[in-house]
Write a protein that holds these residues in place. Sequence first.
Motif, mmCIF file in Angstrom:
data_model
loop_
_atom_site.group_PDB
_atom_site.id
_atom_site.type_symbol
_atom_site.label_atom_id
_atom_site.label_comp_id
_atom_site.label_asym_id
_atom_site.label_seq_id
_atom_site.Cartn_x
_atom_site.Cartn_y
_atom_site.Cartn_z
ATOM 1 N N ALA A 33 0.847 -1.193 0.000
ATOM 2 C CA ALA A 33 0.000 0.000 0.000
ATOM 3 C C ALA A 33 0.877 1.236 0.000
ATOM 4 N N ALA A 34 0.351 2.297 -0.585
ATOM 5 C CA ALA A 34 0.998 3.611 -0.567
ATOM 6 C C ALA A 34 -0.018 4.612 -0.029
ATOM 7 N N VAL A 35 0.448 5.492 0.852
ATOM 8 C CA VAL A 35 -0.459 6.455 1.487
ATOM 9 C C VAL A 35 0.187 7.832 1.543
ATOM 10 N N ILE A 36 -0.568 8.842 1.153
ATOM 11 C CA ILE A 36 -0.165 10.239 1.359
ATOM 12 C C ILE A 36 -1.101 10.812 2.413
ATOM 13 N N ALA A 68 -6.875 10.285 4.490
ATOM 14 C CA ALA A 68 -5.646 10.470 3.702
ATOM 15 C C ALA A 68 -5.937 11.280 2.446
ATOM 16 N N LEU A 69 -4.929 12.015 1.983
ATOM 17 C CA LEU A 69 -5.064 12.743 0.720
ATOM 18 C C LEU A 69 -5.173 11.779 -0.452
ATOM 19 N N ALA A 70 -4.452 10.665 -0.345
ATOM 20 C CA ALA A 70 -4.494 9.646 -1.395
ATOM 21 C C ALA A 70 -4.004 8.328 -0.809
ATOM 22 N N TRP A 71 -4.540 7.232 -1.326
ATOM 23 C CA TRP A 71 -4.058 5.910 -0.927
ATOM 24 C C TRP A 71 -4.318 4.925 -2.062
ATOM 25 N N CYS A 72 -3.502 3.891 -2.119
ATOM 26 C CA CYS A 72 -3.677 2.848 -3.124
ATOM 27 C C CYS A 72 -3.150 1.530 -2.561
ATOM 28 N N ILE A 73 -3.913 0.474 -2.773
ATOM 29 C CA ILE A 73 -3.501 -0.876 -2.394
ATOM 30 C C ILE A 73 -3.290 -1.674 -3.675
ATOM 31 N N ALA A 74 -2.166 -2.384 -3.755
ATOM 32 C CA ALA A 74 -1.854 -3.174 -4.941
ATOM 33 C C ALA A 74 -1.305 -4.528 -4.503
ATOM 34 N N SER A 75 -1.123 -5.415 -5.453
ATOM 35 C CA SER A 75 -0.613 -6.747 -5.120
ATOM 36 C C SER A 75 0.185 -7.321 -6.282
ATOM 37 N N ALA A 76 0.897 -8.389 -5.974
ATOM 38 C CA ALA A 76 1.528 -9.216 -7.007
ATOM 39 C C ALA A 76 1.037 -10.632 -6.757
ATOM 40 N N SER A 77 0.719 -11.331 -7.819
ATOM 41 C CA SER A 77 0.045 -12.625 -7.725
ATOM 42 C C SER A 77 0.993 -13.753 -7.313
ATOM 43 N N THR A 95 5.656 -0.822 -6.293
ATOM 44 C CA THR A 95 5.660 0.099 -7.433
ATOM 45 C C THR A 95 4.236 0.338 -7.927
ATOM 46 N N ARG A 96 3.461 -0.732 -8.024
ATOM 47 C CA ARG A 96 2.072 -0.598 -8.466
ATOM 48 C C ARG A 96 1.267 0.290 -7.505
ATOM 49 N N ALA A 97 1.521 0.157 -6.211
ATOM 50 C CA ALA A 97 0.795 0.967 -5.225
ATOM 51 C C ALA A 97 1.115 2.450 -5.401
ATOM 52 N N VAL A 98 2.389 2.776 -5.568
ATOM 53 C CA VAL A 98 2.794 4.178 -5.754
ATOM 54 C C VAL A 98 2.209 4.735 -7.049
ATOM 55 N N GLU A 99 2.306 3.954 -8.103
ATOM 56 C CA GLU A 99 1.805 4.421 -9.404
ATOM 57 C C GLU A 99 0.284 4.568 -9.413
ATOM 58 N N ALA A 139 0.424 2.882 5.592
ATOM 59 C CA ALA A 139 0.531 1.936 4.481
ATOM 60 C C ALA A 139 0.585 0.499 4.988
ATOM 61 N N SER A 140 1.295 0.284 6.087
ATOM 62 C CA SER A 140 1.396 -1.073 6.638
ATOM 63 C C SER A 140 0.022 -1.571 7.085
ATOM 64 N N ILE A 141 -0.786 -0.680 7.624
ATOM 65 C CA ILE A 141 -2.131 -1.043 8.077
ATOM 66 C C ILE A 141 -3.026 -1.388 6.888
ATOM 67 N N LEU A 142 -2.979 -0.588 5.834
ATOM 68 C CA LEU A 142 -3.805 -0.866 4.655
ATOM 69 C C LEU A 142 -3.377 -2.166 3.970
ATOM 70 N N ALA A 143 -2.072 -2.383 3.852
ATOM 71 C CA ALA A 143 -1.587 -3.598 3.201
ATOM 72 C C ALA A 143 -1.981 -4.835 4.005
ATOM 73 N N LYS A 144 -1.807 -4.762 5.309
ATOM 74 C CA LYS A 144 -2.107 -5.912 6.181
ATOM 75 C C LYS A 144 -3.598 -6.235 6.176
ATOM 76 N N THR A 145 -4.448 -5.231 6.326
ATOM 77 C CA THR A 145 -5.891 -5.494 6.366
ATOM 78 C C THR A 145 -6.400 -5.996 5.010
ATOM 79 N N ALA A 146 -5.834 -5.484 3.918
ATOM 80 C CA ALA A 146 -6.248 -5.938 2.590
ATOM 81 C C ALA A 146 -5.847 -7.391 2.364
#
Length: 202
Positions: A33-36, A68-77, A95-99, A139-146
């Motif tokens: 996850a990426a969070v601003i 948050a101003l912005a956030w994104c959760i991504a993954s790799a299979s 990288t996918r989360a930031v992009e 970001a760690s919280i969003l990634a873990k919960t997702a």
Amino acid sequence: MRENLSLFDEQYTIIAGVDEAGRGPLAGDVYAAAVILDEKNPILGLTDSKKLTEKKRDALAKTIKEKALAWCIASASVEEIDTLNILQATMLAMTRAVEGLSIKADLVLIDGNRIPRQLLYPAKAIVKGDLLEPAISAASILAKTARDAALVTLHEQYPQYAFDKHKGYGTALHLARLEEFGVCPAHRKSFAPVKKLIHNQG
């Protein structure tokens, strides 16, 4: 005002925190996850997701998404993990989360000691960043919960493995179920216990 802004060049005003979840498990995708964060709208209680109860993580994840101003959760299979290796798949998810952020960051702060090669942003890796930097904590919280939610969904698909209980980690319960039921498509075939089982049963 960020307490430790002096660590970074003042030209950086939009700072994204990045963290991952699920590097160690034997099954399931790896998440990042990426969070601003919005400095004018602070979130209390942010810390390393592993130090929080599941209930507290879930509540904070909801707050992060709202404030948050912005956030994104991504993954790799699982397939990408087995093809690339877990480190490179994790870097890809980050990288996918930031992009995927709706706002472009000036600086990316990443938990750990590595920066993804593909990342086209100024970046700093911070060991124990999930404890030191609020945006990385978020970001760690969003990634873990997702990822935990994804493993609960995986449990519905493959209930015999009890993914809802161990979340894919190599616990005694998971290893016992693997031994009993064999490998399913959600398992990481490049990970030693799974690879060994495939070899022994092959």
